[in-house]
Design a protein around this motif. Sequence first.
Motif, PDB file in Angstrom:
ATOM      1  N   ALA A  93       0.850  -1.193   0.000  1.00  0.00           N
ATOM      2  CA  ALA A  93       0.000   0.000   0.000  1.00  0.00           C
ATOM      3  C   ALA A  93       0.884   1.241   0.000  1.00  0.00           C
ATOM      4  N   ARG A  94       0.473   2.222  -0.781  1.00  0.00           N
ATOM      5  CA  ARG A  94       1.131   3.528  -0.738  1.00  0.00           C
ATOM      6  C   ARG A  94       0.321   4.376   0.229  1.00  0.00           C
ATOM      7  N   LEU A  95       0.985   4.943   1.242  1.00  0.00           N
ATOM      8  CA  LEU A  95       0.280   5.616   2.331  1.00  0.00           C
ATOM      9  C   LEU A  95       0.760   7.041   2.507  1.00  0.00           C
ATOM     10  N   LYS A  96      -0.153   7.901   2.961  1.00  0.00           N
ATOM     11  CA  LYS A  96       0.223   9.233   3.414  1.00  0.00           C
ATOM     12  C   LYS A  96       0.082   9.234   4.917  1.00  0.00           C
ATOM     13  N   LEU A  97       1.206   9.429   5.620  1.00  0.00           N
ATOM     14  CA  LEU A  97       1.214   9.384   7.076  1.00  0.00           C
ATOM     15  C   LEU A  97       0.689  10.683   7.673  1.00  0.00           C
ATOM     16  N   SER A  98       0.435  10.640   8.988  1.00  0.00           N
ATOM     17  CA  SER A  98      -0.049  11.825   9.698  1.00  0.00           C
ATOM     18  C   SER A  98       1.016  12.923   9.722  1.00  0.00           C
ATOM     19  N   THR A  99       2.268  12.560   9.482  1.00  0.00           N
ATOM     20  CA  THR A  99       3.348  13.550   9.402  1.00  0.00           C
ATOM     21  C   THR A  99       3.371  14.258   8.054  1.00  0.00           C
ATOM     22  N   GLY A 100       2.611  13.721   7.081  1.00  0.00           N
ATOM     23  CA  GLY A 100       2.577  14.307   5.740  1.00  0.00           C
ATOM     24  C   GLY A 100       3.458  13.578   4.749  1.00  0.00           C
ATOM     25  N   GLN A 101       4.288  12.636   5.225  1.00  0.00           N
ATOM     26  CA  GLN A 101       5.171  11.896   4.326  1.00  0.00           C
ATOM     27  C   GLN A 101       4.421  10.790   3.614  1.00  0.00           C
ATOM     28  N   VAL A 102       4.834  10.489   2.388  1.00  0.00           N
ATOM     29  CA  VAL A 102       4.245   9.406   1.610  1.00  0.00           C
ATOM     30  C   VAL A 102       5.238   8.251   1.593  1.00  0.00           C
ATOM     31  N   ILE A 103       4.775   7.056   1.984  1.00  0.00           N
ATOM     32  CA  ILE A 103       5.638   5.875   2.038  1.00  0.00           C
ATOM     33  C   ILE A 103       4.936   4.679   1.420  1.00  0.00           C
ATOM     34  N   LYS A 104       5.708   3.597   1.230  1.00  0.00           N
ATOM     35  CA  LYS A 104       5.153   2.313   0.819  1.00  0.00           C
ATOM     36  C   LYS A 104       5.246   1.367   2.001  1.00  0.00           C
ATOM     37  N   ALA A 105       4.173   0.609   2.269  1.00  0.00           N
ATOM     38  CA  ALA A 105       4.161  -0.334   3.392  1.00  0.00           C
ATOM     39  C   ALA A 105       3.627  -1.684   2.923  1.00  0.00           C
ATOM     40  N   TYR A 106       4.234  -2.732   3.449  1.00  0.00           N
ATOM     41  CA  TYR A 106       3.839  -4.101   3.127  1.00  0.00           C
ATOM     42  C   TYR A 106       2.630  -4.503   3.961  1.00  0.00           C
ATOM     43  N   ILE A 107       1.692  -5.217   3.344  1.00  0.00           N
ATOM     44  CA  ILE A 107       0.502  -5.707   4.057  1.00  0.00           C
ATOM     45  C   ILE A 107       0.729  -7.187   4.358  1.00  0.00           C
ATOM     46  N   PRO A 108       1.033  -7.553   5.617  1.00  0.00           N
ATOM     47  CA  PRO A 108       1.347  -8.952   5.922  1.00  0.00           C
ATOM     48  C   PRO A 108       0.099  -9.823   5.995  1.00  0.00           C
ATOM     49  N   GLY A 109       0.313 -11.128   5.898  1.00  0.00           N
ATOM     50  CA  GLY A 109      -0.780 -12.094   6.036  1.00  0.00           C
ATOM     51  C   GLY A 109      -1.497 -12.371   4.726  1.00  0.00           C
ATOM     52  N   GLU A 110      -2.381 -13.379   4.784  1.00  0.00           N
ATOM     53  CA  GLU A 110      -3.126 -13.788   3.587  1.00  0.00           C
ATOM     54  C   GLU A 110      -4.425 -13.006   3.498  1.00  0.00           C
ATOM     55  N   GLY A 111      -4.618 -12.327   2.381  1.00  0.00           N
ATOM     56  CA  GLY A 111      -5.843 -11.570   2.140  1.00  0.00           C
ATOM     57  C   GLY A 111      -5.910 -10.292   2.958  1.00  0.00           C
ATOM     58  N   HIS A 112      -6.571  -9.277   2.411  1.00  0.00           N
ATOM     59  CA  HIS A 112      -6.757  -8.023   3.147  1.00  0.00           C
ATOM     60  C   HIS A 112      -7.987  -7.311   2.606  1.00  0.00           C
ATOM     61  N   ASN A 113      -8.474  -6.314   3.334  1.00  0.00           N
ATOM     62  CA  ASN A 113      -9.661  -5.573   2.922  1.00  0.00           C
ATOM     63  C   ASN A 113      -9.339  -4.109   2.663  1.00  0.00           C
ATOM     64  N   LEU A 114      -8.074  -3.786   2.427  1.00  0.00           N
ATOM     65  CA  LEU A 114      -7.678  -2.389   2.247  1.00  0.00           C
ATOM     66  C   LEU A 114      -8.003  -1.900   0.844  1.00  0.00           C
ATOM     67  N   GLN A 115      -8.380  -0.645   0.768  1.00  0.00           N
ATOM     68  CA  GLN A 115      -8.601   0.024  -0.505  1.00  0.00           C
ATOM     69  C   GLN A 115      -8.248   1.493  -0.320  1.00  0.00           C
ATOM     70  N   GLU A 116      -8.410   2.256  -1.367  1.00  0.00           N
ATOM     71  CA  GLU A 116      -8.084   3.679  -1.294  1.00  0.00           C
ATOM     72  C   GLU A 116      -8.893   4.347  -0.182  1.00  0.00           C
ATOM     73  N   HIS A 117      -8.276   5.279   0.539  1.00  0.00           N
ATOM     74  CA  HIS A 117      -8.862   6.043   1.652  1.00  0.00           C
ATOM     75  C   HIS A 117      -9.039   5.229   2.926  1.00  0.00           C
ATOM     76  N   SER A 118      -8.541   3.991   2.992  1.00  0.00           N
ATOM     77  CA  SER A 118      -8.585   3.228   4.245  1.00  0.00           C
ATOM     78  C   SER A 118      -7.579   3.819   5.230  1.00  0.00           C
ATOM     79  N   VAL A 119      -7.985   3.907   6.498  1.00  0.00           N
ATOM     80  CA  VAL A 119      -7.095   4.421   7.545  1.00  0.00           C
ATOM     81  C   VAL A 119      -6.398   3.228   8.189  1.00  0.00           C
ATOM     82  N   VAL A 120      -5.071   3.278   8.259  1.00  0.00           N
ATOM     83  CA  VAL A 120      -4.299   2.155   8.787  1.00  0.00           C
ATOM     84  C   VAL A 120      -3.249   2.648   9.777  1.00  0.00           C
ATOM     85  N   MET A 121      -2.715   1.702  10.557  1.00  0.00           N
ATOM     86  CA  MET A 121      -1.593   1.963  11.453  1.00  0.00           C
ATOM     87  C   MET A 121      -0.356   1.331  10.820  1.00  0.00           C
TER      88      MET A 121
END
Length: 164
Positions: A93-121
């Motif tokens: 997932a490409r994410l925009k953090l609360s600091t304003g930085q844009v990063i790429k993060a790996y989604i671990p595990g099998e299957g996920h429900n993330l899509q655009e505008h999902s809020v994640v930690m």
Amino acid sequence: MMLMLRHVLSSLPQRSLSSGLPALRHPFPPRSFHTSPTNRSTLNQVIKGGHKYKAVKKPATPALKNCFQRKGVCIRVFTEKPKKPNSAQRKVARLKLSTGQVIKAYIPGEGHNLQEHSVVMVRGGRTQDLPGMKYKVVRGVFDCAGVVGRRRGRSKYGAKQPNK
């Protein structure tokens, strides 16, 4: 040095032994206790050419800015291929953090429900076969659901204990 110390000692007021106090006070105040050593070179280190200090270590997760986790919003969810010799489709997932930085993060595990505008930690932790991937999404927090049917290592994937 010794001469200066004698001068300081001699200038201090003398006390009588009958009062129960020592005759001389210590010329320097007692040093408070520190767990880490002071950053001063010893005389031998100076003679040998100065004490070499270690370079400050660069943080492995600079975007987290000295925090354990950060909140972010998904900009884009996609897959990437790992480097040789592995072959798969790693979910990223490409994410925009609360600091304003844009990063790429790996989604671990099998299957996920993330899509655009999902809020994640997001937490630190690199993914070995994806170059430049320094962050992972925390499963089971905010909009990211835990892994369904996970029985072992559940805490890492946000899975609840299965009913018996």
